[in-house]
Design an enzyme around this catalytic site. Structure first.
Site, PDB file in Angstrom:
ATOM      1  N   ASP A 128       0.773  -1.294   0.009  1.00 41.24           N
ATOM      2  CA  ASP A 128      -0.019   0.108  -0.062  1.00 41.24           C
ATOM      3  C   ASP A 128       0.863   1.339  -0.051  1.00 41.24           C
ATOM      4  O   ASP A 128       0.434   2.322  -0.580  1.00 41.24           O
ATOM      5  CB  ASP A 128      -0.917  -0.010   1.276  1.00 41.24           C
ATOM      6  CG  ASP A 128      -2.270  -1.078   1.061  1.00 41.24           C
ATOM      7  OD1 ASP A 128      -2.353  -1.481  -0.131  1.00 41.24           O
ATOM      8  OD2 ASP A 128      -2.781  -1.225   1.958  1.00 41.24           O
ATOM      9  N   ALA A 184      -3.794   8.536  21.333  1.00 44.47           N
ATOM     10  CA  ALA A 184      -3.227   8.288  22.803  1.00 44.47           C
ATOM     11  C   ALA A 184      -3.708   9.701  23.681  1.00 44.47           C
ATOM     12  O   ALA A 184      -2.894  10.397  24.165  1.00 44.47           O
ATOM     13  CB  ALA A 184      -1.948   8.140  23.281  1.00 44.47           C
TER      14      ALA A 184
END
Length: 299
Positions: free
Chosen positions: A72, A211
């Site tokens: 990809d 996060a």
């Protein structure tokens, strides 16, 4: 037909199947133009004797179809070089997952047959663009087929990302970063940090924190014709911006704007392919590992 060929120039094993591709095209008297860096890699690393119609550099090519062979990442690089040309891209996967480059090496011959018989479809993929206050500051292309991410540079402190949508305050993220992904990119980096999967037909952008400091911060999906503005603060006064994996360091005095680009990328799909089939095949979507273990234990 006229084909422009791109490929992985780092790992020889990922380029090995190029021999099969070139033979399939030569047998149909195709015009074959190869990116110079890929051609030199094939000749030096694989010692291939290649009969090409011509070579090209950078974006100096024209073709009926682009074929890229690799993973990809190779596909994203090819898409960036195709840009506004409107040339459809076929991806042959010699990498790992292969959402964009989703034709297996074993399917090369049959896929080329399908192309010549016009037994394929073309999906148009949206592209997003990064704009800085100082347009000269970016050293790389500002366009992304998958995602644009802003990320902290060091391993300790988070960055602060003041985020607005169409000029209206959305939220201030305290996080390791923020990913803005197209439907195509929703199954890439964004998914790995908890972002939603979007079907390709949606006109949307996902905003997914990396996060986040607050547990009640969740991904958001917005319309892709809305404009996103980011004002970033960091302890070391700089941050990383990643545009489909192309990384740059920017100063936190720069205001970033993300908007939908004014062109689409065309992706060639085999007629029997579908997004949900790809999800099931590539990600083992809905597979219960307990069933697989039971089958093994009863044999």
């Amino acid at each position: 037909m006229r084909f422009a060929i791109f490929g992985n120039t780092y790992q020889a094993q990922k380029a090995f199947h190029t021999r099969t591709l070139l033979k399939a095209l030569e047998s149909r008297d195709a015009e074959i133009f190869i990116a110079r860096d890929f051609y030199e890699f094939l000749v030096s690393e694989l010692k291939l004797n290649i009969k090409a119609t011509g070579l090209f550099d950078e974006n100096n090519f024209d073709a009926d179809m682009v074929i890229c062979i690799g993973g990809d990442g190779t596909f994203l690089k090819a898409a960036n070089r195709v840009g506004r040309k409107g040339i459809p891209i076929l991806g042959i996967n010699t990498g790992r997952l292969g959402f964009l480059a989703d034709v297996s090496p074993e399917e090369i011959e049959s896929t080329i047959d399908d192309i010549y018989q016009q037994h394929y479809t073309i999906e148009e993929k949206s592209v997003i663009q990064l704009v800085c206050e100082d347009n000269k500051i970016l050293q790389t292309s500002p366009y992304a087929l998958n995602e644009i991410a802003v990320l902290k540079r060091d391993s300790s402190s988070m960055i602060t990302i003041h985020t607005s949508i169409n000029g209206e305050n959305l939220i201030t993220y305290q996080a390791d970063g923020l990913i803005l992904a197209t439907p195509t990119g929703s199954t890439a980096y964004s998914l790995s940090v908890g972002g939603p999967i979007l079907v390709p037909q949606l006109n949307a952008i996902t905003i997914t924190p990396v996060a986040p400091h607050s547990l009640n911060v969740r991904p958001v999906v917005i319309r892709d014709d809305w404009e996103i503005t980011l004002d970033i603060e960091s302890r070391n006064h700089s941050f990383l911006v990643a545009i489909d994996g192309r990384n740059e360091t920017l100063k936190d005095s720069n205001i970033l704007t993300i908007r939908k680009a004014d062109y689409m990328i065309k992706v060639v799909k085999r007629a029997d392919q579908s997004f949900f089939k790809t999800l099931r095949g590539k990600m083992m979507w809905g597979i219960d590992s307990r069933d697989a273990m039971h089958c093994v234990s009863t044999e």
